[in-house]
Design a protein around this motif. Structure first.
Motif, PDB file in Angstrom:
ATOM      1  N   LEU A 126      50.420   5.208   8.417  1.00 58.69           N
ATOM      2  CA  LEU A 126      51.287   6.332   8.744  1.00 58.69           C
ATOM      3  C   LEU A 126      50.973   6.880  10.131  1.00 58.69           C
ATOM      4  O   LEU A 126      51.877   7.092  10.959  1.00 58.69           O
ATOM      5  N   GLU A 127      49.688   7.089  10.417  1.00 54.70           N
ATOM      6  CA  GLU A 127      49.282   7.609  11.721  1.00 54.70           C
ATOM      7  C   GLU A 127      49.684   6.647  12.843  1.00 54.70           C
ATOM      8  O   GLU A 127      50.135   7.069  13.916  1.00 54.70           O
ATOM      9  N   PHE A 128      49.524   5.348  12.577  1.00 54.76           N
ATOM     10  CA  PHE A 128      49.842   4.346  13.594  1.00 54.76           C
ATOM     11  C   PHE A 128      51.339   4.301  13.869  1.00 54.76           C
ATOM     12  O   PHE A 128      51.771   4.266  15.028  1.00 54.76           O
ATOM     13  N   LEU A 129      52.152   4.294  12.818  1.00 59.00           N
ATOM     14  CA  LEU A 129      53.603   4.270  12.986  1.00 59.00           C
ATOM     15  C   LEU A 129      54.095   5.506  13.724  1.00 59.00           C
ATOM     16  O   LEU A 129      54.927   5.423  14.635  1.00 59.00           O
ATOM     17  N   TYR A 130      53.562   6.658  13.328  1.00 58.94           N
ATOM     18  CA  TYR A 130      54.023   7.917  13.907  1.00 58.94           C
ATOM     19  C   TYR A 130      53.630   8.056  15.378  1.00 58.94           C
ATOM     20  O   TYR A 130      54.434   8.481  16.216  1.00 58.94           O
ATOM     21  N   SER A 131      52.398   7.691  15.694  1.00 60.21           N
ATOM     22  CA  SER A 131      51.921   7.914  17.065  1.00 60.21           C
ATOM     23  C   SER A 131      52.376   6.842  18.049  1.00 60.21           C
ATOM     24  O   SER A 131      52.486   7.107  19.241  1.00 60.21           O
ATOM     25  N   THR A 132      52.655   5.634  17.569  1.00 60.99           N
ATOM     26  CA  THR A 132      53.073   4.556  18.480  1.00 60.99           C
ATOM     27  C   THR A 132      54.582   4.372  18.541  1.00 60.99           C
ATOM     28  O   THR A 132      55.105   3.874  19.532  1.00 60.99           O
ATOM     29  N   GLY A 133      55.293   4.733  17.454  1.00 58.28           N
ATOM     30  CA  GLY A 133      56.736   4.490  17.417  1.00 58.28           C
ATOM     31  C   GLY A 133      57.079   3.043  17.144  1.00 58.28           C
ATOM     32  O   GLY A 133      58.222   2.616  17.342  1.00 58.28           O
ATOM     33  N   CYS A 134      56.098   2.251  16.690  1.00 61.21           N
ATOM     34  CA  CYS A 134      56.328   0.831  16.418  1.00 61.21           C
ATOM     35  C   CYS A 134      57.238   0.631  15.204  1.00 61.21           C
ATOM     36  O   CYS A 134      57.287   1.457  14.295  1.00 61.21           O
ATOM     37  N   ARG A 135      57.944  -0.490  15.200  1.00 60.24           N
ATOM     38  CA  ARG A 135      58.711  -0.905  14.033  1.00 60.24           C
ATOM     39  C   ARG A 135      57.761  -1.588  13.046  1.00 60.24           C
ATOM     40  O   ARG A 135      56.718  -2.115  13.434  1.00 60.24           O
ATOM     41  N   ILE A 136      58.164  -1.605  11.775  1.00 58.50           N
ATOM     42  CA  ILE A 136      57.355  -2.274  10.752  1.00 58.50           C
ATOM     43  C   ILE A 136      57.116  -3.735  11.133  1.00 58.50           C
ATOM     44  O   ILE A 136      56.002  -4.247  11.033  1.00 58.50           O
ATOM     45  N   GLY A 137      58.162  -4.420  11.583  1.00 53.31           N
ATOM     46  CA  GLY A 137      58.046  -5.829  11.949  1.00 53.31           C
ATOM     47  C   GLY A 137      57.064  -6.068  13.082  1.00 53.31           C
ATOM     48  O   GLY A 137      56.440  -7.124  13.171  1.00 53.31           O
ATOM     49  N   GLU A 138      56.916  -5.079  13.969  1.00 58.94           N
ATOM     50  CA  GLU A 138      55.978  -5.203  15.079  1.00 58.94           C
ATOM     51  C   GLU A 138      54.541  -5.014  14.601  1.00 58.94           C
ATOM     52  O   GLU A 138      53.630  -5.716  15.054  1.00 58.94           O
ATOM     53  N   VAL A 139      54.351  -4.078  13.682  1.00 53.08           N
ATOM     54  CA  VAL A 139      53.011  -3.813  13.146  1.00 53.08           C
ATOM     55  C   VAL A 139      52.492  -5.015  12.371  1.00 53.08           C
ATOM     56  O   VAL A 139      51.293  -5.314  12.389  1.00 53.08           O
ATOM     57  N   GLU A 140      53.396  -5.715  11.691  1.00 54.51           N
ATOM     58  CA  GLU A 140      53.001  -6.890  10.910  1.00 54.51           C
ATOM     59  C   GLU A 140      52.308  -7.945  11.764  1.00 54.51           C
ATOM     60  O   GLU A 140      51.469  -8.690  11.271  1.00 54.51           O
ATOM     61  N   LYS A 141      52.654  -8.014  13.047  1.00 53.99           N
ATOM     62  CA  LYS A 141      52.141  -9.071  13.922  1.00 53.99           C
ATOM     63  C   LYS A 141      50.833  -8.700  14.620  1.00 53.99           C
ATOM     64  O   LYS A 141      50.240  -9.523  15.320  1.00 53.99           O
ATOM     65  N   ILE A 142      50.385  -7.472  14.444  1.00 53.88           N
ATOM     66  CA  ILE A 142      49.188  -7.010  15.152  1.00 53.88           C
ATOM     67  C   ILE A 142      47.918  -7.406  14.400  1.00 53.88           C
ATOM     68  O   ILE A 142      47.813  -7.191  13.189  1.00 53.88           O
ATOM     69  N   ASN A 143      46.965  -7.968  15.107  1.00 51.90           N
ATOM     70  CA  ASN A 143      45.640  -8.254  14.553  1.00 51.90           C
ATOM     71  C   ASN A 143      44.670  -7.154  14.987  1.00 51.90           C
ATOM     72  O   ASN A 143      44.832  -6.544  16.047  1.00 51.90           O
ATOM     73  N   ALA A 144      43.657  -6.936  14.173  1.00 50.58           N
ATOM     74  CA  ALA A 144      42.683  -5.881  14.476  1.00 50.58           C
ATOM     75  C   ALA A 144      42.022  -6.110  15.837  1.00 50.58           C
ATOM     76  O   ALA A 144      41.721  -5.165  16.572  1.00 50.58           O
ATOM     77  N   GLU A 145      41.816  -7.379  16.193  1.00 55.19           N
ATOM     78  CA  GLU A 145      41.148  -7.701  17.457  1.00 55.19           C
ATOM     79  C   GLU A 145      42.029  -7.418  18.675  1.00 55.19           C
ATOM     80  O   GLU A 145      41.548  -7.426  19.812  1.00 55.19           O
ATOM     81  N   ASP A 146      43.327  -7.170  18.450  1.00 59.68           N
ATOM     82  CA  ASP A 146      44.245  -6.882  19.552  1.00 59.68           C
ATOM     83  C   ASP A 146      44.094  -5.462  20.081  1.00 59.68           C
ATOM     84  O   ASP A 146      44.570  -5.146  21.175  1.00 59.68           O
ATOM     85  N   ILE A 147      43.460  -4.600  19.312  1.00 64.22           N
ATOM     86  CA  ILE A 147      43.392  -3.180  19.670  1.00 64.22           C
ATOM     87  C   ILE A 147      42.398  -2.921  20.795  1.00 64.22           C
ATOM     88  O   ILE A 147      41.272  -3.401  20.767  1.00 64.22           O
ATOM     89  N   ASN A 148      42.832  -2.148  21.774  1.00 69.65           N
ATOM     90  CA  ASN A 148      41.963  -1.695  22.851  1.00 69.65           C
ATOM     91  C   ASN A 148      41.484  -0.295  22.465  1.00 69.65           C
ATOM     92  O   ASN A 148      42.194   0.701  22.651  1.00 69.65           O
ATOM     93  N   TRP A 149      40.290  -0.219  21.897  1.00 69.48           N
ATOM     94  CA  TRP A 149      39.787   1.046  21.380  1.00 69.48           C
ATOM     95  C   TRP A 149      39.485   2.047  22.482  1.00 69.48           C
ATOM     96  O   TRP A 149      39.605   3.261  22.293  1.00 69.48           O
ATOM     97  N   GLU A 150      39.073   1.554  23.638  1.00 69.04           N
ATOM     98  CA  GLU A 150      38.730   2.446  24.746  1.00 69.04           C
ATOM     99  C   GLU A 150      39.942   3.229  25.234  1.00 69.04           C
ATOM    100  O   GLU A 150      39.867   4.436  25.490  1.00 69.04           O
ATOM    101  N   ASN A 151      41.085   2.531  25.358  1.00 63.14           N
ATOM    102  CA  ASN A 151      42.306   3.185  25.842  1.00 63.14           C
ATOM    103  C   ASN A 151      43.218   3.660  24.712  1.00 63.14           C
ATOM    104  O   ASN A 151      44.270   4.244  24.965  1.00 63.14           O
ATOM    105  N   CYS A 152      42.805   3.376  23.464  1.00 60.54           N
ATOM    106  CA  CYS A 152      43.659   3.684  22.308  1.00 60.54           C
ATOM    107  C   CYS A 152      45.048   3.096  22.514  1.00 60.54           C
ATOM    108  O   CYS A 152      46.069   3.802  22.474  1.00 60.54           O
ATOM    109  N   SER A 153      45.091   1.794  22.737  1.00 62.14           N
ATOM    110  CA  SER A 153      46.362   1.126  22.995  1.00 62.14           C
ATOM    111  C   SER A 153      46.361  -0.269  22.396  1.00 62.14           C
ATOM    112  O   SER A 153      45.315  -0.802  22.000  1.00 62.14           O
TER     113      SER A 153
END
Length: 237
Positions: A126-153
């Motif tokens: 919920l937090e991810f969808l709300y803060s990023t504006g991503c579509r469900i289909g886009e979130v499905e393709k994201i891997n945990a290793e893709d996240i840039n924790w330093e920039n929160c992006s």
């Protein structure tokens, strides 16, 4: 029609998504069923208008507009590939659509949705969808290793294989960390796809709401790049 198979192959080569290709194939099938064995060179503007007039009886303006765009795309291809000496679809016009007031979430709605979450996964999603504006289909393709924790992006793959960078809040980061720490499986996906489909009405509600931003805001945001986009995002949240 003789150019139909080549048209679909051309779109596949261009990298159109399977969902889009399936929709094009269906549109083409319906056109062929209506026109029968009529060769593409025998199709006139009148022929196309008669076909679309029949469709207009049972289709909503938005769906009819999709059909008209497909017809124009098909015959533009046929003309450019020299199957035709002239394009009979040039004068086809899409129906006017009613302007609707866009739906959106107010702060109280968001609070109620957060309270309704029953697991770390639901809250993190919920937090991810709300803060990023991503579509469900886009979130499905994201891997945990893709996240840039330093920039929160994170870089997401959107429609038409277009990539863009999206940002999430510090609050979202906290919930993502909690959720990932609780995971016991070895799946690389940030959120497992089959779980996304089982989140219930509240998340479906969010999915619908996220798709109704003001066009002017979207156009301005799309022109921003790099640090400037990140700076404005941080200021807004």
């Amino acid at each position: 029609m003789s150019c139909g198979v080549c048209y679909e192959a051309d779109k596949r080569i261009q990298g159109f998504s399977p969902k889009t290709l399936k929709a094009y194939a269906l549109q083409h099938k319906m056109l062929v069923l209506e026109l029968g064995n009529l060769d593409v060179t025998e199709v006139t503007l009148t022929t196309l208008k008669e076909y679309l007039a029949k469709q207009a009886v049972r289709l909503k303006p938005n769906s009819l507009g999709h059909r008209i765009r497909f017809v124009r795309s098909l015959f533009r291809y046929a003309y450019e590939e020299t199957y035709l000496t002239s394009n009979p679809s040039l004068k086809l016009r899409e129906p006017k659509l009613d302007k609707r007031i866009p739906k959106f979430l107010i702060e109280e709605d968001v609070i109620h949705l957060k309270i309704s979450c029953q697991s770390l996964r639901e809250r993190a999603l919920l937090e991810f969808l709300y803060s990023t504006g991503c579509r469900i289909g886009e979130v499905e393709k994201i891997n945990a290793e893709d996240i840039n924790w330093e920039n929160c992006s994170v870089i997401v793959n959107g429609k038409g294989s277009k990539q863009r960078e999206v940002y999430f809040t510090t609050e979202c980061k906290v919930w993502l960390k909690k959720y990932l720490s609780s995971c016991t499986d070895s799946c690389k996906a940030l959120f497992v796809a089959c779980q996304l489909l089982d989140n219930g009405a509240p998340l479906d509600f969010i999915q619908g709401m996220l798709g109704h931003e003001k066009a002017s805001t979207t156009q301005i945001y799309a022109q921003l790049r790099g640090e400037r986009r990140r700076e404005l995002y941080r200021r807004y949240f």
